[in-house]
Design a protein around this motif. Sequence first.
Motif, mmCIF file in Angstrom:
data_model
loop_
_atom_site.group_PDB
_atom_site.id
_atom_site.type_symbol
_atom_site.label_atom_id
_atom_site.label_comp_id
_atom_site.label_asym_id
_atom_site.label_seq_id
_atom_site.Cartn_x
_atom_site.Cartn_y
_atom_site.Cartn_z
ATOM 1 N N GLY A 1 60.587 91.002 14.762
ATOM 2 C CA GLY A 1 60.827 89.573 14.909
ATOM 3 C C GLY A 1 59.841 88.845 15.795
ATOM 4 N N PHE A 2 58.768 89.513 16.191
ATOM 5 C CA PHE A 2 57.728 88.842 16.958
ATOM 6 C C PHE A 2 56.853 88.027 16.007
ATOM 7 C CE2 PHE A 2 59.135 91.962 19.906
ATOM 8 C CZ PHE A 2 58.742 91.563 21.171
ATOM 9 N N VAL A 3 56.375 86.911 16.491
ATOM 10 C CA VAL A 3 55.510 86.027 15.705
ATOM 11 C C VAL A 3 54.125 86.044 16.332
ATOM 12 C CG1 VAL A 3 55.124 83.632 14.989
ATOM 13 C CG2 VAL A 3 57.449 84.564 15.045
ATOM 14 N N LYS A 4 53.111 86.166 15.481
ATOM 15 C CA LYS A 4 51.732 86.177 15.989
ATOM 16 C C LYS A 4 51.370 84.770 16.441
ATOM 17 C CE LYS A 4 47.117 87.771 14.820
ATOM 18 N NZ LYS A 4 46.309 88.438 13.766
ATOM 19 N N TRP A 5 51.030 84.630 17.721
ATOM 20 C CA TRP A 5 50.670 83.334 18.297
ATOM 21 C C TRP A 5 49.170 83.125 18.358
ATOM 22 C CZ3 TRP A 5 54.177 81.760 23.021
ATOM 23 C CH2 TRP A 5 55.451 81.453 22.547
ATOM 24 N N GLY A 6 48.401 84.196 18.222
ATOM 25 C CA GLY A 6 46.956 84.018 18.277
ATOM 26 C C GLY A 6 46.214 85.327 18.239
ATOM 27 N N GLN A 7 44.881 85.196 18.208
ATOM 28 C CA GLN A 7 44.010 86.359 18.183
ATOM 29 C C GLN A 7 42.708 86.011 18.878
ATOM 30 O OE1 GLN A 7 43.702 88.428 14.404
ATOM 31 N NE2 GLN A 7 41.497 88.660 14.715
ATOM 32 N N SER A 8 42.251 86.913 19.706
ATOM 33 C CA SER A 8 40.971 86.711 20.387
ATOM 34 C C SER A 8 39.832 87.103 19.448
ATOM 35 C CB SER A 8 40.903 87.570 21.642
ATOM 36 O OG SER A 8 40.704 88.928 21.278
ATOM 37 N N PRO A 9 38.631 86.637 19.736
ATOM 38 C CA PRO A 9 37.474 87.216 19.035
ATOM 39 C C PRO A 9 37.245 88.628 19.581
ATOM 40 C CG PRO A 9 36.755 85.630 20.673
ATOM 41 C CD PRO A 9 38.270 85.588 20.664
ATOM 42 N N ASP A 10 36.210 89.285 19.139
ATOM 43 C CA ASP A 10 35.919 90.653 19.563
ATOM 44 C C ASP A 10 35.424 90.674 21.004
ATOM 45 O OD1 ASP A 10 36.674 91.611 17.113
ATOM 46 O OD2 ASP A 10 34.645 91.645 16.301
ATOM 47 N N LEU A 11 36.361 90.540 21.948
ATOM 48 C CA LEU A 11 36.022 90.469 23.363
ATOM 49 C C LEU A 11 36.071 91.803 24.087
ATOM 50 C CD1 LEU A 11 37.997 87.243 24.361
ATOM 51 C CD2 LEU A 11 35.556 87.456 23.838
ATOM 52 N N MET A 12 36.800 92.766 23.527
ATOM 53 C CA MET A 12 36.947 94.059 24.203
ATOM 54 C C MET A 12 35.792 94.968 23.806
ATOM 55 S SD MET A 12 41.015 94.770 23.957
ATOM 56 C CE MET A 12 40.802 96.370 24.692
ATOM 57 N N PRO A 13 35.035 95.477 24.778
ATOM 58 C CA PRO A 13 33.869 96.305 24.468
ATOM 59 C C PRO A 13 34.243 97.749 24.139
ATOM 60 C CG PRO A 13 34.062 96.057 26.817
ATOM 61 C CD PRO A 13 35.166 95.225 26.198
ATOM 62 N N THR A 14 35.081 97.923 23.121
ATOM 63 C CA THR A 14 35.516 99.259 22.733
ATOM 64 C C THR A 14 34.440 99.923 21.881
ATOM 65 O OG1 THR A 14 36.668 98.264 20.859
ATOM 66 C CG2 THR A 14 37.975 98.711 22.823
ATOM 67 N N THR A 15 34.545 101.234 21.751
ATOM 68 C CA THR A 15 33.592 101.969 20.917
ATOM 69 C C THR A 15 34.292 102.410 19.639
ATOM 70 O OG1 THR A 15 34.186 103.978 22.101
ATOM 71 C CG2 THR A 15 32.228 102.824 22.857
ATOM 72 N N PRO A 16 33.676 102.430 18.499
ATOM 73 C CA PRO A 16 32.252 102.220 18.302
ATOM 74 C C PRO A 16 31.844 100.746 18.197
ATOM 75 C CG PRO A 16 33.240 102.751 16.198
ATOM 76 C CD PRO A 16 34.341 102.823 17.244
ATOM 77 N N ARG A 17 32.807 99.840 18.130
ATOM 78 C CA ARG A 17 32.448 98.418 18.073
ATOM 79 C C ARG A 17 33.493 97.616 18.830
ATOM 80 N NH1 ARG A 17 34.660 99.467 12.899
ATOM 81 N NH2 ARG A 17 36.433 98.138 12.480
ATOM 82 N N PRO A 18 33.132 96.409 19.248
ATOM 83 C CA PRO A 18 34.106 95.563 19.964
ATOM 84 C C PRO A 18 35.332 95.284 19.090
ATOM 85 C CG PRO A 18 31.897 94.666 20.152
ATOM 86 C CD PRO A 18 31.831 95.765 19.134
#
Length: 155
Positions: free
Chosen positions: A127-144
């Motif tokens: 029952g959670f509603v998506k309120w938003g999404q960030s751009p690729d801000l997290m420097p995870t591997t292999p890609r943000p």
Amino acid sequence: MMIRQATAADLAAITDIHRATTGEPDPVDRPAWFAAHAASDRYGVWVVIEHGQVQGYGAVGAYTLANQPTTAATISYAVAPAVQGRGWGGELLAFLVDWGTKMGFTHLMGQTMTANLASNHLLTQAGFVKWGQSPDLMPTTPRPTSMSYYAKVLK
């Protein structure tokens, strides 16, 4: 499988589960995180136990805006990869929603990596509603990667 209140002795397992589910080092100071969640009777950390081993965790903590308290709480949860697919994530999330409701919060706020389709689906099912999404801000591997932000209205 049972859910019980976490203790400081569970922090190593919680950190290991975080690393295993995100594939990244845990940037959180877990003792400080645990202390902040234990600072109020309204917040807390719980663990999923099977055969005496911690296999997952969930937490309800303070949600602030501009360092001001709100009527909402933030949630976090993860289940060890070895036991995923057993429905425990859904049970843990239901436990957190029930706790938030009992504590009188108006909203629960959650976030997950956008690429984590299972977690996004689990939040939506609960029952959670998506309120938003960030751009690729997290420097995870292999890609943000980006983060998806969810909320559930409790009142």
